[in-house]
Design an enzyme around this catalytic site. Structure first.
Site: not given
Ligand SMILES: *Cc1c(COP(=O)(O)O)cnc(C)c1O
Length: 359
Positions: A35, A130, A250, A298
């Site tokens: 993703k 969640r 800065y 930046m």
């Molecule tokens: C992003 C995600 C993972 C992968 O998690 P990692 O900690 O990157 O291995 C697995 N399951 C779900 C539901 C996720 O959203």
């Protein structure tokens, strides 16, 4: 010379890390989680290297369709399921698999006109709170969904809240999952990267590694087995001496205690280097650990190179993270996580692919 920054991506390291996951979870199939544009590495690039995974997991239909358009015929799992009822048509049409985490999604499924069976992953909330159905609601939901078999085929999954932080809570979540699913004959999936590494009992039929494929989030005991995929590189563009008590950058947040050689590297928060990285955050200059001093700008960071004054010169290579310096260490220093840094490298940073079996 153009601005010397780049994100170097080692394609061989992706393949290597996937093989390491296979070794750690030899009895499970692998959803390679790609993703968010492959955790910032470029989704097509990553999918090509991880093509031997059993499937890809993404966050949305949009992300899945990018993979289909690139010709990937793998199984693809939508980790958040569909965001509207009409997306179910796309799921069917493109042979995607969907998580179902909420009653409204169940209703959409019950009403959908499905011709070709859809693989559905019912999410149980084992304590993360969640997405997912509570253990109280789970059985009722399963009964509803079973009523539309074989238009859908069922699978179950859950997600850990602190697989890398709390062994106790993780064990609790696993116990809930086992209790709720042990009498069901559906494929199961629970383990993210942390659980792949230290919780064999949570592997089940499918593991879901993300961050570990990119060589981050690796436990100490496996550190030598995985390779950083992305090395964030730049060069020194300035060197100058400052006197004791003079400040750098800065807000003048860092003051020299001794006569100091300050190097400037071409990388800043405009490139995705975290602005919150404080003085003392490590960088590699010519492969040696040095520390940034003063605020991140930046386009630039400033580095204390006094100890390397005899050898250091303009154009010397600087590694911000990656090969030899874990992104997790930089993230820790900046009060974030490696995931955010990897996803946060900005558009202006050119990507350079390498394919190196050694690192
Ligand atoms: C992003 C995600 C993972 C992968 O998690 P990692 O900690 O990157 O291995 C697995 N399951 C779900 C539901 C996720 O959203």
């Amino acid at each position: 010379m153009s601005r010397p920054i780049c994100a170097q991506i080692n394609l061989a390291a992706l393949r290597h890390n996937l093989n390491q996951v296979r070794d750690l979870a030899p009895n499970s199939k692998i959803w390679a989680v790609i993703k968010a544009n492959g955790y910032g590495h470029g989704v097509g690039r990553v999918a090509n290297q991880l093509a031997s995974a059993d499937g890809f997991a993404v966050a949305s239909v949009d992300e899945a369709l990018i993979l289909r358009q690139k010709g990937f015929i793998h199984r693809i799992l939508l980790l958040e399921g569909v965001f509207s009822a009409d997306e179910i048509n796309l799921v069917e049409q493109h042979r995607l698999e969907m998580v179902v985490h909420s009653p409204h999604q169940v209703n959409w499924l019950l009403k959908a006109d499905i011709q070709t069976p859809i693989k559905v992953w019912v999410k149980l909330d084992t304590g993360m709170h969640r997405l997912g159905f509570s253990p109280q609601d789970f059985e009722q939901i399963m009964i509803k969904l079973q009523s539309v078999q074989p238009r859908i085929s069922l699978h179950v999954m859950s997600h850990f809240a602190s697989a890398s932080e709390s062994a106790e809570f993780t064990a609790k979540q696993l116990a809930v999952f086992e209790q709720m699913t042990q009498n069901l004959d559906y494929p199961r999936s629970f383990a993210n990267s942390a659980a792949v590494q230290h919780l064999t009992q949570a592997h089940f039929e499918w593991v879901r590694p993300g961050i570990m494929l990119y060589g981050a989030g690796i436990l100490n005991k496996w550190q030598t087995q995985f390779r950083a995929v992305l090395t964030f590189r730049t060069k020194l563009i300035s060197l100058k001496w400052i006197e004791p008590d003079e400040a750098v950058g800065y807000g003048q947040t860092w003051q020299a205690e001794r006569r100091s050689l300050i190097g400037v590297a071409a990388a800043g928060y405009g490139d995705g280097y975290p602005r919150h990285a404080p003085s003392g955050t490590p960088v590699l200059v010519n492969g040696e650990r040095a520390q940034i001093v003063g605020r991140v700008s930046m386009d630039m960071i400033t580095i204390d190179l006094t100890d390397f004054a005899d050898t250091v010169k303009i154009g010397d290579p600087v590694i911000l993270w990656g090969d030899g310096l874990s992104v997790d260490e930089i993230a820790d220093s900046a009060g974030t996580i490696g995931y955010e840094l990897l996803c946060g490298i900005t558009q202006r940073v050119p990507i350079v692919e390498v394919n190196s079996e050694v690192q």
